[in-house]
Design an enzyme around this catalytic site. Structure first.
Site, PDB file in Angstrom:
ATOM      1  N   ASP A   1      43.903  40.761  44.478  1.00  0.00           N
ATOM      2  CA  ASP A   1      44.767  40.838  43.300  1.00  0.00           C
ATOM      3  C   ASP A   1      46.092  41.508  43.651  1.00  0.00           C
ATOM      4  OD1 ASP A   1      45.552  40.663  40.653  1.00  0.00           O
ATOM      5  OD2 ASP A   1      43.759  41.621  39.854  1.00  0.00           O
TER       6      ASP A   1
ATOM      7  N   ASP B   1      45.191  35.180  33.269  1.00  0.00           N
ATOM      8  CA  ASP B   1      44.245  36.072  32.579  1.00  0.00           C
ATOM      9  C   ASP B   1      43.917  35.554  31.187  1.00  0.00           C
ATOM     10  OD1 ASP B   1      43.827  37.867  34.586  1.00  0.00           O
ATOM     11  OD2 ASP B   1      45.373  39.276  33.934  1.00  0.00           O
TER      12      ASP B   1
HETATM   13  C1  GLA Z   1      44.309  41.435  36.912  1.00  0.00           C
HETATM   14  C2  GLA Z   1      43.471  40.207  37.125  1.00  0.00           C
HETATM   15  C3  GLA Z   1      42.229  40.295  36.291  1.00  0.00           C
HETATM   16  C4  GLA Z   1      41.451  41.537  36.636  1.00  0.00           C
HETATM   17  C5  GLA Z   1      42.319  42.770  36.470  1.00  0.00           C
HETATM   18  C6  GLA Z   1      41.645  44.000  37.001  1.00  0.00           C
HETATM   19  O1  GLA Z   1      44.858  41.465  35.634  1.00  0.00           O
HETATM   20  O2  GLA Z   1      44.201  39.059  36.834  1.00  0.00           O
HETATM   21  O3  GLA Z   1      41.428  39.148  36.482  1.00  0.00           O
HETATM   22  O4  GLA Z   1      40.971  41.451  37.954  1.00  0.00           O
HETATM   23  O5  GLA Z   1      43.552  42.618  37.165  1.00  0.00           O
HETATM   24  O6  GLA Z   1      42.422  45.120  36.899  1.00  0.00           O
END
Ligand code: GLA
Length: 742
Positions: free
Chosen positions: A480, A550
């Site tokens: 990420d 997300d």
């Molecule tokens: C980002 C990712 C999510 C999750 C969060 C965790 O927003 O896109 O899928 O993993 O971080 O903090």
């Protein structure tokens, strides 16, 4: 003829793909390199030189030195210079020892070879000697002694052309590359429409169309990542463009950092497209003898509408960019705990979710953010990549062994490029985070960005990651990256190299990913960036899939999946089922629809399975079975966009067809219910006209997964009159139809 030829008498390079031709010509005694033609395949190129308009004013400088400036300002060039007469967008700008920035490149020599060389340190398309032919044209600025090598690769199995440029300082004095585009394309304007992708967090890659007017249309990023806001892609299309017909030129950048893509209309109605690293905040020092490699840009021309552009890009990325061993494999159906628990979990909770999920056929548990350091919320601990044993009692191995004992694989989340102010790593190395002298660096989500252009930073983070990954049987990593870069300053780099940091950062990130997959060759890597802020072709070179957004709302993400699938194969598109009311929108949609939408991507769940209603659990079982039944077709098939909810506010529809036309899936998702409507007919594509197709509903509730509608229709009827789509009851209903040739 396939491939590349040099027609010596005409001084023309002919590049052919299966359906397109690209022509470059050398002009005048000085050797101006010009662009002649890009479009539908030409079986004969005789007479093409006239496209240069050399018989009309301002003529070439050879015959009319008086108007040299006008020549340079109108000539369709392969790679535009700067400061010596061409006032359109430059492709290159170089500061010399005197502080001047003029550049003009002239043809010197060329090489044509089979295959394609790798781009050092950068992601790029590849192919064997049977699949690819490459042309490298060496040009030089004789004053600066700067060499530029323009590289063009054509593929025998797709219509894409891969372009890149490398530079070499062949002089004795240092030069500063202030701009180094990866491609430039000049052509006459044909009343083009311009297509681009825009968005924000949770709203990535929405398709937008504009008329290309006078002046410049540009999309760009200065965030250090390709970004959610704009995408490194542009397309120019004829006014009659549809999915099935019309002309389109697509440009896609294989790069994950700051970019610029621009289409500019000149006074004479020609268009110049440039694409490359954003010149703002870029300046690369070339000492005598040093070189620089600009990233790769992909060009695609289709005279058969947008669908054909899409299909060619899908084929290119599947066959010549993604390297993962998972590329042609079904990915394990995963359950990710993020939306299910956020930071509030321990090993017991994860095991409960795993048990419940395993019983329904789910194949992998992914432990998301919150397992390390004192990460009880998002304010701390990034960089402290060691397991928090208060949460995971007994440690990682014990947890993974138990998950494996349930017959499930195990995966986990990292955010390697980031550092929290409240972390042991920051306390030990505060200077590893980007910060400008005398300025308080900006936080986002309470975190700073690590300067991974520095070797010692990369080594430390990878060492910590590798230690964790070697300690247990971890088969998947979600990488990420949750904020854009700001306050960028490079400690240890002299002031005349500060303009290199953004690019060095991207190179550092690529190197880390390369080392990760080299250390763990069987790892399934999924890239992610606050949802889809770094969904670009560059990242596909390292990971076969990228988390799309997300926003897990099945309806809202239709527009995101539509924009993403216009360029990327469905096998690359991370898509999960989550609970309702949806955490991003508060919307309630049927569980079946959430499954149907996620099935068009990599497929998985992101919820607390222990809290799911029994009837939804039953659906999970069926959805997993549907995934196994149809993922080969979805992953490898030919994608057609049929209708867009974003455009018609009524329904979304797309089709995936096997290459031989023997079977097809039609995904059909309705928006808000309206009363009193008749069924609709939707024309399909890619079938065999004279063949008969049995039409079934792919239904997770059916024992054999297929409910036969009893309808058998010819490909011709289905493609020309259409398949009947019933109106469904309630908001956001959906169906997947399965067609099988009799
Ligand atoms: C980002 C990712 C999510 C999750 C969060 C965790 O927003 O896109 O899928 O993993 O971080 O903090």
């Amino acid at each position: 003829m396939m491939g590349i030829a040099y027609l010596a008498a005409e001084r023309v390079f002919q590049l052919d793909t299966p359906n397109t031709t690209y022509l470059i010509g050398i002009v005048g005694t000085e050797g101006f390199l010009g662009h002649l033609y890009y479009g539908k395949k030409l079986n004969s190129v005789q007479g093409a030189e006239s496209l240069f308009r050399l018989e009309e004013p301002p003529y070439t400088p050879d015959t009319n030195a008086r108007e040299r400036l006008d020549f340079l300002d109108t000539f369709p060039t392969e790679y535009s210079g700067h400061g010596v007469g061409d006032f359109r967008e430059s492709s290159i700008r170089v500061k010399d020892k005197n502080g001047h920035s003029a550049v003009q490149l002239f043809y010197v020599s060329h090489e044509i070879y089979r295959g394609k060389r790798a781009l050092e340190g950068l992601p790029a398309t590849f192919g064997s000697e049977d699949q690819v032919t490459t042309l490298v044209i060496t040009c030089e600025d004789p004053v600066l002694k700067l060499r530029a090598r323009l590289s063009y690769s054509v593929f025998q199995d797709t219509d894409c052309i891969a372009r890149s440029v490398s530079f070499e300082n062949a002089g004795d004095d240092a030069l500063y590359l202030e701009k180094a585009m990866s491609m430039c394309l000049d052509m006459d304007n044909r009343d083009f429409q311009v297509c681009s992708l825009h968005g924000s967090w949770g709203r990535e890659r929405h398709i937008e169309w504009n008329r290309l007017g006078r002046g410049s249309f540009r999309v760009a990023s200065l965030r250090g990542e390709s970004s959610q806001q704009e995408h490194p892609f542009l397309a120019l299309a004829s006014p009659d463009i549809t999915q099935e017909q019309g002309e389109v030129y697509g440009f896609h950048f294989v790069y994950s950092g700051n970019f610029l893509a621009q289409a500019q209309v000149s006074q004479f109605d020609s268009v110049r497209v440039v694409m490359g690293i954003n010149p703002e905040d870029f300046c690369w020092k070339l000492e005598a003898g040093e070189g620089f490699q600009a990233p790769e840009a992909i060009l695609i021309y289709s005279c058969r509408g947008l669908d054909f552009m899409t299909q060619n890009l899908h084929d290119l990325y599947r066959s010549h960019l993604i390297r993962s061993p998972y590329l042609h494999r079904k990915r394990p159906v995963l359950i990710n705990n993020w939306e299910g628990t956020y930071f509030d979990f321990d090993e017991k909770k994860l095991l409960e979710i795993a048990k419940e999920s395993a019983a329904l056929g789910i194949e992998m548990l992914v432990m998301d953010d919150g397992w390390f350091g004192n990460r009880f919320d998002d304010a701390r601990a990034l960089g402290d990549w060691r397991v928090n044993e208060e949460k995971l009692k007994g440690g990682l191995k014990a947890l993974v062994d138990q998950v494996n004992g349930l017959g499930m694989k195990f995966g986990m989340w990292f955010e390697p490029e980031m550092i929290s102010g409240d972390s042991d790593l920051y306390r030990a190395h505060p200077d590893w985070a980007f910060a400008l002298p005398d300025r308080e660096p900006c936080r986002h989500r309470n975190q700073y960005v690590l300067d991974i252009s520095r070797r010692e930073v990369r080594d430390c983070i990878l060492e910590r990651m590798f230690a964790v990954l070697h300690s247990a049987n971890v088969e998947y990593v979600k990488w990420d990256m949750n904020r854009s870069l700001s306050d960028v300053a490079g400690i240890g780099l002299p002031k005349d190299r500060q303009g290199e940091i953004y690019h060095r950062y991207v190179l550092g990130m690529y190197e880390m990913q390369e080392r990760l997959i080299a250390e763990f060759p069987d790892l399934l890597l999924e890239n992610c960036s606050a949802g889809g802020a770094r969904f670009d072709p560059g990242m596909l070179y390292y990971s076969p899939q990228i988390w799309c957004t997300d926003d897990t709302d099945a309806i809202e993400r239709l527009a995101i999946q539509e924009g993403t699938a216009m360029l990327y194969p469905l096998s690359a598109m991370g898509a999960h089922v989550s609970v309702c009311p949806n955490h991003a929108t508060g919307r309630v949609t049927p569980f079946a629809t959430r499954g149907n939408v996620a099935l068009a991507g990599t497929f998985g769940y992101e919820l607390d399975m222990t809290k799911l209603k029994p009837e939804d659990k039953e659906l999970v079982r069926g959805q997993v079975a549907l995934y196994h039944r149809f993922n080969d077709l979805i992953r490898e098939g030919v994608y057609h966009r049929l209708a867009s909810l974003r455009e018609n506010h009524d329904y979304d529809c797309f089709q995936i067809c096997s290459r031989d036309g023997g079977e097809a899936l039609v995904f059909y998702i309705e928006g808000m219910k309206r009363p009193n409507q008749r069924s609709r007919f939707q024309r399909l594509r890619g079938l065999e006209g004279e063949a008969l197709y049995r039409i079934c509903v792919a239904d997770p509730k059916e024992a054999g997964l297929l409910q036969d509608t009893g309808n058998i229709m010819s490909g011709d009827v289905l493609m020309n009159a259409g398949i009947k789509l019933e109106r469904l009851w309630g908001d956001f209903g959906s169906r997947i139809l399965y067609l099988k040739r009799e």
